[in-house]
Design a protein around this motif. Sequence first.
Motif, PDB file in Angstrom:
ATOM      1  N   PRO A  39       0.829  -1.213   0.000  1.00 20.99           N
ATOM      2  CA  PRO A  39       0.000   0.000   0.000  1.00 20.99           C
ATOM      3  C   PRO A  39       0.864   1.264   0.000  1.00 20.99           C
ATOM      4  O   PRO A  39       1.880   1.333   0.685  1.00 20.99           O
ATOM      5  CB  PRO A  39      -0.800  -0.119   1.293  1.00 20.99           C
ATOM      6  CG  PRO A  39       0.010  -1.014   2.172  1.00 20.99           C
ATOM      7  CD  PRO A  39       0.690  -1.983   1.256  1.00 20.99           C
ATOM      8  N   THR A  40       0.456   2.229  -0.789  1.00 24.06           N
ATOM      9  CA  THR A  40       1.173   3.514  -0.800  1.00 24.06           C
ATOM     10  C   THR A  40       0.846   4.339   0.432  1.00 24.06           C
ATOM     11  O   THR A  40       1.665   5.139   0.888  1.00 24.06           O
ATOM     12  CB  THR A  40       0.812   4.309  -2.063  1.00 24.06           C
ATOM     13  OG1 THR A  40      -0.631   4.484  -2.114  1.00 24.06           O
ATOM     14  CG2 THR A  40       1.250   3.558  -3.316  1.00 24.06           C
ATOM     15  N   ALA A  41      -0.353   4.177   0.959  1.00 23.19           N
ATOM     16  CA  ALA A  41      -0.756   4.868   2.185  1.00 23.19           C
ATOM     17  C   ALA A  41      -1.606   3.908   3.011  1.00 23.19           C
ATOM     18  O   ALA A  41      -2.624   3.407   2.539  1.00 23.19           O
ATOM     19  CB  ALA A  41      -1.548   6.135   1.859  1.00 23.19           C
ATOM     20  N   ILE A  42      -1.158   3.662   4.222  1.00 23.18           N
ATOM     21  CA  ILE A  42      -1.861   2.713   5.090  1.00 23.18           C
ATOM     22  C   ILE A  42      -3.032   3.398   5.791  1.00 23.18           C
ATOM     23  O   ILE A  42      -2.878   4.470   6.382  1.00 23.18           O
ATOM     24  CB  ILE A  42      -0.904   2.110   6.140  1.00 23.18           C
ATOM     25  CG1 ILE A  42       0.173   1.276   5.436  1.00 23.18           C
ATOM     26  CG2 ILE A  42      -1.657   1.258   7.152  1.00 23.18           C
ATOM     27  CD1 ILE A  42       1.204   0.688   6.380  1.00 23.18           C
ATOM     28  N   THR A  43      -4.192   2.783   5.700  1.00 21.86           N
ATOM     29  CA  THR A  43      -5.383   3.298   6.374  1.00 21.86           C
ATOM     30  C   THR A  43      -6.148   2.130   7.009  1.00 21.86           C
ATOM     31  O   THR A  43      -6.204   1.042   6.439  1.00 21.86           O
ATOM     32  CB  THR A  43      -6.299   4.050   5.397  1.00 21.86           C
ATOM     33  OG1 THR A  43      -7.504   4.418   6.083  1.00 21.86           O
ATOM     34  CG2 THR A  43      -6.648   3.211   4.192  1.00 21.86           C
ATOM     35  N   PHE A  44      -6.707   2.388   8.177  1.00 20.36           N
ATOM     36  CA  PHE A  44      -7.468   1.362   8.883  1.00 20.36           C
ATOM     37  C   PHE A  44      -8.970   1.644   8.842  1.00 20.36           C
ATOM     38  O   PHE A  44      -9.712   1.117   9.673  1.00 20.36           O
ATOM     39  CB  PHE A  44      -6.988   1.249  10.331  1.00 20.36           C
ATOM     40  CG  PHE A  44      -5.597   0.683  10.461  1.00 20.36           C
ATOM     41  CD1 PHE A  44      -5.388  -0.683  10.440  1.00 20.36           C
ATOM     42  CD2 PHE A  44      -4.497   1.525  10.564  1.00 20.36           C
ATOM     43  CE1 PHE A  44      -4.114  -1.215  10.553  1.00 20.36           C
ATOM     44  CE2 PHE A  44      -3.223   1.007  10.681  1.00 20.36           C
ATOM     45  CZ  PHE A  44      -3.015  -0.349  10.671  1.00 20.36           C
ATOM     46  N   ASP A  45      -9.371   2.447   7.859  1.00 22.01           N
ATOM     47  CA  ASP A  45     -10.799   2.750   7.726  1.00 22.01           C
ATOM     48  C   ASP A  45     -11.617   1.494   7.434  1.00 22.01           C
ATOM     49  O   ASP A  45     -12.747   1.352   7.918  1.00 22.01           O
ATOM     50  CB  ASP A  45     -11.013   3.777   6.612  1.00 22.01           C
ATOM     51  CG  ASP A  45     -10.455   5.152   6.973  1.00 22.01           C
ATOM     52  OD1 ASP A  45     -10.218   5.379   8.179  1.00 22.01           O
ATOM     53  OD2 ASP A  45     -10.266   5.979   6.067  1.00 22.01           O
ATOM     54  N   ALA A  46     -11.045   0.583   6.634  1.00 21.91           N
ATOM     55  CA  ALA A  46     -11.761  -0.655   6.299  1.00 21.91           C
ATOM     56  C   ALA A  46     -11.959  -1.504   7.553  1.00 21.91           C
ATOM     57  O   ALA A  46     -13.013  -2.124   7.730  1.00 21.91           O
ATOM     58  CB  ALA A  46     -10.990  -1.437   5.239  1.00 21.91           C
ATOM     59  N   TRP A  47     -10.977  -1.553   8.430  1.00 22.51           N
ATOM     60  CA  TRP A  47     -11.101  -2.299   9.679  1.00 22.51           C
ATOM     61  C   TRP A  47     -12.192  -1.702  10.560  1.00 22.51           C
ATOM     62  O   TRP A  47     -13.006  -2.425  11.133  1.00 22.51           O
ATOM     63  CB  TRP A  47      -9.764  -2.295  10.431  1.00 22.51           C
ATOM     64  CG  TRP A  47      -8.745  -3.205   9.833  1.00 22.51           C
ATOM     65  CD1 TRP A  47      -8.021  -2.988   8.690  1.00 22.51           C
ATOM     66  CD2 TRP A  47      -8.330  -4.474  10.338  1.00 22.51           C
ATOM     67  NE1 TRP A  47      -7.176  -4.043   8.443  1.00 22.51           N
ATOM     68  CE2 TRP A  47      -7.332  -4.969   9.447  1.00 22.51           C
ATOM     69  CE3 TRP A  47      -8.678  -5.231  11.436  1.00 22.51           C
ATOM     70  CZ2 TRP A  47      -6.709  -6.197   9.642  1.00 22.51           C
ATOM     71  CZ3 TRP A  47      -8.044  -6.459  11.651  1.00 22.51           C
ATOM     72  CH2 TRP A  47      -7.074  -6.928  10.751  1.00 22.51           C
ATOM     73  N   SER A  48     -12.195  -0.387  10.646  1.00 23.19           N
ATOM     74  CA  SER A  48     -13.208   0.292  11.462  1.00 23.19           C
ATOM     75  C   SER A  48     -14.608   0.028  10.918  1.00 23.19           C
ATOM     76  O   SER A  48     -15.541  -0.247  11.683  1.00 23.19           O
ATOM     77  CB  SER A  48     -12.924   1.792  11.502  1.00 23.19           C
ATOM     78  OG  SER A  48     -13.921   2.475  12.226  1.00 23.19           O
ATOM     79  N   LYS A  49     -14.743   0.086   9.602  1.00 26.04           N
ATOM     80  CA  LYS A  49     -16.053  -0.144   9.000  1.00 26.04           C
ATOM     81  C   LYS A  49     -16.479  -1.601   9.173  1.00 26.04           C
ATOM     82  O   LYS A  49     -17.646  -1.874   9.495  1.00 26.04           O
ATOM     83  CB  LYS A  49     -16.027   0.223   7.521  1.00 26.04           C
ATOM     84  CG  LYS A  49     -17.387   0.070   6.848  1.00 26.04           C
ATOM     85  CD  LYS A  49     -17.392   0.626   5.431  1.00 26.04           C
ATOM     86  CE  LYS A  49     -18.793   0.522   4.830  1.00 26.04           C
ATOM     87  NZ  LYS A  49     -18.843   1.084   3.449  1.00 26.04           N
ATOM     88  N   ALA A  50     -15.551  -2.552   8.958  1.00 25.18           N
ATOM     89  CA  ALA A  50     -15.887  -3.961   9.116  1.00 25.18           C
ATOM     90  C   ALA A  50     -16.324  -4.256  10.547  1.00 25.18           C
ATOM     91  O   ALA A  50     -17.216  -5.067  10.774  1.00 25.18           O
ATOM     92  CB  ALA A  50     -14.693  -4.832   8.740  1.00 25.18           C
ATOM     93  N   TRP A  51     -15.742  -3.587  11.519  1.00 29.80           N
ATOM     94  CA  TRP A  51     -16.055  -3.840  12.916  1.00 29.80           C
ATOM     95  C   TRP A  51     -17.375  -3.212  13.347  1.00 29.80           C
ATOM     96  O   TRP A  51     -18.155  -3.834  14.069  1.00 29.80           O
ATOM     97  CB  TRP A  51     -14.923  -3.335  13.794  1.00 29.80           C
ATOM     98  CG  TRP A  51     -15.152  -3.512  15.263  1.00 29.80           C
ATOM     99  CD1 TRP A  51     -15.496  -2.550  16.165  1.00 29.80           C
ATOM    100  CD2 TRP A  51     -15.061  -4.730  16.006  1.00 29.80           C
ATOM    101  NE1 TRP A  51     -15.618  -3.083  17.425  1.00 29.80           N
ATOM    102  CE2 TRP A  51     -15.354  -4.426  17.357  1.00 29.80           C
ATOM    103  CE3 TRP A  51     -14.754  -6.045  15.665  1.00 29.80           C
ATOM    104  CZ2 TRP A  51     -15.356  -5.396  18.364  1.00 29.80           C
ATOM    105  CZ3 TRP A  51     -14.743  -7.009  16.665  1.00 29.80           C
ATOM    106  CH2 TRP A  51     -15.052  -6.680  17.986  1.00 29.80           C
TER     107      TRP A  51
END
Length: 290
Positions: A55-67
């Motif tokens: 990844p060029t930029a790491i983001t944890f938005d997908a983790w937050s949304k999945a949770w």
Amino acid sequence: MANAERTSSERFWRFALYGALLFAAAYYLLPLYVMVTTSVKGIEEIRAGNLIAMPTAITFDAWSKAWSSACTGVSCNGLSGYFWNSVRMVIPAVAISTMLGAINGYILSKWRFPGSNLVFAMILFGVFMPFQVLLLPMAQTLGWLGLANTTTGLVFVHVVCGTASTTLFFRNYYVGIPDELIKAARLDGAGFWRIFWRIILPMSTPIIMVTLIWQFTQIWNDFLFGVVFASGDAQPITVGLNNLANTSTSVKEYNVDMAAALIAALPTILVYVFAGKYFVRGLTAGAVKG
């Protein structure tokens, strides 16, 4: 000269072996790598980039949304509720089935009675019985007990279905404990439960670890019983993951799907990372003998 050639040959085969092992490890870990990297990418980067690119930029938005906010059918509350359902299911189911297996194995190996071999054979038959055969009678039993569509009902199902395996593990392990030890304790006045708690159980750490890891993995990853015997707020994380992956939206968010899959797999991954060595030690200590 011969020694030098032999050393060179041994070095070559050692490198070849290590190379093959590294290739096999990379091959099997590649899907996990793709899941992790995809889960920390933005959706635009996923569409434009290479599947295995970092990844060029790491983001944890997908983790937050999945949770917390991904849609799992008509509900959009993420996997958090399903996750805690699995926690509430797996802890008592693992503890009860392990304890029952220990007691059964103790009786069948050290307190044999007329017909004990037949009883063990009948329990052993349960290890090889397809779970699909149990669906209708188990559903009827849960209805009679008033446990249908509840987490408690799932605990009951997993205890019943798991006790056959745990009994097999403990019985085969306890067969290796000398009978003279039990006889000496009985001569000293120790009874059934005192021998079990004071002598047998302290010697059972390897097989207890094997059984705990085995049962945790089987119960946490189960989908069949979760989808058949639970509904709504009682469903485990495997059902929630299936609902999330199959919910139709205008945009397919692969990063959210990968994050959800990792959330569902994380407990079992951590168990094997931190306790895997105890699993191997327990097996070599006699868990599969007999």
